[in-house]
Structure formats: structure tokens, C-alpha cells
Design a protein around this motif. Structure first.
Motif, mmCIF file in Angstrom:
data_model
loop_
_atom_site.group_PDB
_atom_site.id
_atom_site.type_symbol
_atom_site.label_atom_id
_atom_site.label_comp_id
_atom_site.label_asym_id
_atom_site.label_seq_id
_atom_site.Cartn_x
_atom_site.Cartn_y
_atom_site.Cartn_z
ATOM 1 N N GLY A 1 4.097 -9.625 -6.359
ATOM 2 C CA GLY A 1 2.928 -10.341 -6.847
ATOM 3 C C GLY A 1 2.113 -9.490 -7.805
ATOM 4 O O GLY A 1 1.593 -9.987 -8.813
ATOM 5 N N PHE A 2 1.999 -8.199 -7.512
ATOM 6 C CA PHE A 2 1.275 -7.292 -8.406
ATOM 7 C C PHE A 2 1.963 -7.217 -9.764
ATOM 8 O O PHE A 2 1.299 -7.188 -10.809
ATOM 9 C CB PHE A 2 1.175 -5.890 -7.792
ATOM 10 C CG PHE A 2 0.443 -4.903 -8.659
ATOM 11 C CD1 PHE A 2 -0.936 -4.826 -8.621
ATOM 12 C CD2 PHE A 2 1.137 -4.060 -9.515
ATOM 13 C CE1 PHE A 2 -1.620 -3.921 -9.435
ATOM 14 C CE2 PHE A 2 0.469 -3.146 -10.321
ATOM 15 C CZ PHE A 2 -0.919 -3.088 -10.282
ATOM 16 N N GLU A 3 3.266 -7.201 -9.750
ATOM 17 C CA GLU A 3 4.016 -7.112 -10.996
ATOM 18 C C GLU A 3 3.870 -8.356 -11.862
ATOM 19 O O GLU A 3 4.130 -8.312 -13.071
ATOM 20 C CB GLU A 3 5.493 -6.858 -10.684
ATOM 21 C CG GLU A 3 5.739 -5.505 -10.022
ATOM 22 C CD GLU A 3 7.139 -5.356 -9.467
ATOM 23 O OE1 GLU A 3 7.933 -6.321 -9.591
ATOM 24 O OE2 GLU A 3 7.435 -4.283 -8.914
ATOM 25 N N ARG A 4 3.426 -9.463 -11.280
ATOM 26 C CA ARG A 4 3.250 -10.698 -12.032
ATOM 27 C C ARG A 4 1.817 -10.897 -12.517
ATOM 28 O O ARG A 4 1.513 -11.920 -13.148
ATOM 29 C CB ARG A 4 3.636 -11.908 -11.160
ATOM 30 C CG ARG A 4 5.084 -11.960 -10.748
ATOM 31 C CD ARG A 4 5.481 -13.347 -10.244
ATOM 32 N NE ARG A 4 4.747 -13.778 -9.074
ATOM 33 C CZ ARG A 4 5.318 -14.148 -7.921
ATOM 34 N NH1 ARG A 4 6.630 -14.108 -7.790
ATOM 35 N NH2 ARG A 4 4.593 -14.552 -6.910
ATOM 36 N N CYS B 1 -0.629 0.067 -5.900
ATOM 37 C CA CYS B 1 0.239 -0.220 -7.044
ATOM 38 C C CYS B 1 -0.360 0.287 -8.349
ATOM 39 O O CYS B 1 0.365 0.449 -9.343
ATOM 40 C CB CYS B 1 0.510 -1.714 -7.134
ATOM 41 S SG CYS B 1 1.473 -2.372 -5.745
ATOM 42 N N SER B 2 -1.684 0.531 -8.362
ATOM 43 C CA SER B 2 -2.345 1.061 -9.552
ATOM 44 C C SER B 2 -2.392 2.583 -9.552
ATOM 45 O O SER B 2 -2.926 3.186 -10.479
ATOM 46 C CB SER B 2 -3.779 0.508 -9.648
ATOM 47 O OG SER B 2 -3.782 -0.899 -9.708
ATOM 48 N N GLU C 1 -2.166 7.749 -0.694
ATOM 49 C CA GLU C 1 -1.935 7.845 0.749
ATOM 50 C C GLU C 1 -1.193 6.615 1.271
ATOM 51 O O GLU C 1 -0.469 6.696 2.260
ATOM 52 C CB GLU C 1 -3.252 8.029 1.502
ATOM 53 C CG GLU C 1 -4.178 6.832 1.524
ATOM 54 C CD GLU C 1 -5.015 6.684 0.263
ATOM 55 O OE1 GLU C 1 -5.894 5.798 0.258
ATOM 56 O OE2 GLU C 1 -4.804 7.456 -0.696
ATOM 57 N N LEU C 2 -1.372 5.475 0.599
ATOM 58 C CA LEU C 2 -0.675 4.265 1.023
ATOM 59 C C LEU C 2 0.790 4.274 0.606
ATOM 60 O O LEU C 2 1.599 3.513 1.141
ATOM 61 C CB LEU C 2 -1.366 3.022 0.458
ATOM 62 C CG LEU C 2 -2.780 2.755 0.968
ATOM 63 C CD1 LEU C 2 -3.344 1.488 0.340
ATOM 64 C CD2 LEU C 2 -2.814 2.646 2.491
ATOM 65 N N ASP C 3 1.132 5.136 -0.340
ATOM 66 C CA ASP C 3 2.528 5.260 -0.763
ATOM 67 C C ASP C 3 3.341 6.141 0.185
ATOM 68 O O ASP C 3 4.566 6.187 0.083
ATOM 69 C CB ASP C 3 2.608 5.835 -2.184
ATOM 70 C CG ASP C 3 2.737 4.742 -3.238
ATOM 71 O OD1 ASP C 3 3.390 3.718 -2.942
ATOM 72 O OD2 ASP C 3 2.191 4.921 -4.337
ATOM 73 N N MET D 1 2.193 -3.703 2.854
ATOM 74 C CA MET D 1 1.748 -4.246 1.578
ATOM 75 C C MET D 1 2.829 -4.177 0.504
ATOM 76 O O MET D 1 2.674 -4.796 -0.557
ATOM 77 C CB MET D 1 0.490 -3.526 1.095
ATOM 78 C CG MET D 1 -0.720 -3.689 2.012
ATOM 79 S SD MET D 1 -1.032 -5.397 2.549
ATOM 80 C CE MET D 1 -1.269 -6.217 0.980
ATOM 81 N N ASP D 2 3.934 -3.486 0.787
ATOM 82 C CA ASP D 2 5.079 -3.529 -0.136
ATOM 83 C C ASP D 2 5.554 -4.969 -0.350
ATOM 84 O O ASP D 2 6.131 -5.290 -1.391
ATOM 85 C CB ASP D 2 6.240 -2.689 0.402
ATOM 86 C CG ASP D 2 6.032 -1.195 0.178
ATOM 87 O OD1 ASP D 2 5.220 -0.832 -0.691
ATOM 88 O OD2 ASP D 2 6.695 -0.407 0.881
#
Length: 215
Positions: free
Chosen positions: A145-148, A121-122, A127-129, A139-140
């Protein structure tokens, strides 16, 4: 089958040691478990991480917990037409057939899956995308949670994301109709726990404050 090999010798030796001691001393208990079936009081959704030993933390015996493990102890939202049914099937079985009284989401410190989500997300793990990344697509689930995450240094944000993995899973559990009904009828309660591997600490999510406090 061509790729299959015999069990490593050290594992075979450990098995024989268990059979000659623990099993032999509790043979009637194991027969009872086999004959009467399982009747766990709680389901634990835990991470696959080998350092998280659920039964040891709680001193549990066989038959006490229905345990489901996956990357980063995540529960996907209720998606009957989706393709992430492994965890959903385990949850359905625990609630609708085993009639567990509790579901515990157990997160932990220094989680590799959460680290992967943070990096993805950062923009640090392209490769994870990729659509072909099973880890990334799993992990999507944690992206909300990342956005919060609050502002702060990286260590603080990573710890917050480990906590968010627990919150997101609890939120997603409540999207399942049979869980909502069981919670409403006081047949089921949900719990969020966080284990600090290095210190051995156990923290619980306090519902009134939505913060983690020591057990």
C-alpha cells in the motif's frame, strides 16, 4: 502467578454496576446467547485502537458482530506455511463455521499502526525494520500500500495510507480460497469502511470507483 495482580477497583465497580442493571434486565437474553451459541451476521476486522468503538458506531448488541481487532485492521495474505495465523484463523472461523454474510474491514483516522508503517517505509523508524520488531513485521503487510501512494504532502499521503490499509486487507481476503468461493457463490460480501474519529464520519469504499464516499 507472581506477576498477576487483582483487578483494579474501578473496573470491579463497573462490572458490578453492569451486572446489577444491564445484565439483570436482560438475563433471559444472555441465557439464550449462551445456550444457542453465536450467530453473527457480520465479521468486523478493526484496529486495536481504543478510540474505535465498533458496537457503538453501529448500535450493535451482543451476538451481532464477530469482531477481530489487530494493529491497523490488517488481514495478511493466505499463507498456510506462514506465521501470522491469528487473523487468518479468525477469518476462517467466521466464514467456514459461523457462516457470516459480510466481512467489514474498518479503518480509521490517525492510526498509530499506519503511522508506524509510513515512518518505517520512509526510513524514519529504523527500529521497526529490525527483525525483532513484532510491529514492524506485522506492518510489512501494508508495504504494498505504501508503494502505491500518490505524490503529495505528508498529510495527504498518510490519509491515503490509512485508506490503503483497508484496500490491502480486502485484496488479501480474496487470496483465501474459502473466501473466494463464498464471494463467488454470493454467500459472502466484503466491505471497506473508514471512520473519522474527530468528526464521527463514516466512509465506504465504492467498488465502481475504488474511492471512499460518505455513508
Amino acid at each position: 502467578m507472581e506477576p498477576v495482580r487483582p483487578l483494579p477497583q474501578y473496573l470491579a465497580q463497573r462490572y458490578h454496576g453492569w451486572y446489577a442493571t444491564t445484565f439483570a434486565e436482560n438475563r433471559s437474553w444472555y441465557r439464550r446467547l449462551a445456550d444457542e451459541g453465536q450467530r453473527p451476521r457480520a465479521m468486523v476486522v478493526s484496529c486495536c485502537d481504543s478510540r474505535v468503538h465498533v458496537t457503538s458506531i453501529f448500535g450493535a448488541e451482543q451476538g451481532e458482530f464477530f469482531i477481530h481487532r489487530n494493529i491497523a485492521n490488517l488481514v495478511p495474505p493466505y499463507e498456510p506455511d506462514g506465521d501470522r495465523h491469528g487473523t487468518s484463523a479468525a477469518v476462517e472461523y467466521a466464514v467456514s463455521y459461523l457462516r457470516v454474510a459480510h466481512i467489514i474491514v474498518l479503518g480509521h483516522s490517525r492510526c498509530g499502526g499506519v503511522q508506524g508503517c509510513y515512518d518505517m517505509c520512509s526510513g524514519k523508524a529504523p527500529e521497526l525494520d529490525e527483525k525483532t520488531s513484532f510491529i514492524g513485521r506485522w506492518m510489512d503487510i501494508l508495504r504494498p500500500g505504501f508503494e502505491r501512494l500518490p505524490e503529495g504532502d505528508e498529510a495527504t499521503r498518510k490519509l491515503a495510507l490509512e485508506h490503503e490499509a483497508i484496500r490491502v486487507s480486502l485484496e488479501n481476503l480474496m487470496t483465501f480460497p474459502f473466501i473466494r468461493d463464498a464471494v463467488k457463490d454470493d454467500r459472502l460480501s466484503l466491505h471497506g469502511l473508514y471512520n473519522d474519529i474527530a468528526e464521527g464520519g463514516l466512509w465506504t469504499l465504492e467498488p465502481r470507483t475504488d474511492e471512499f464516499v460518505p455513508v
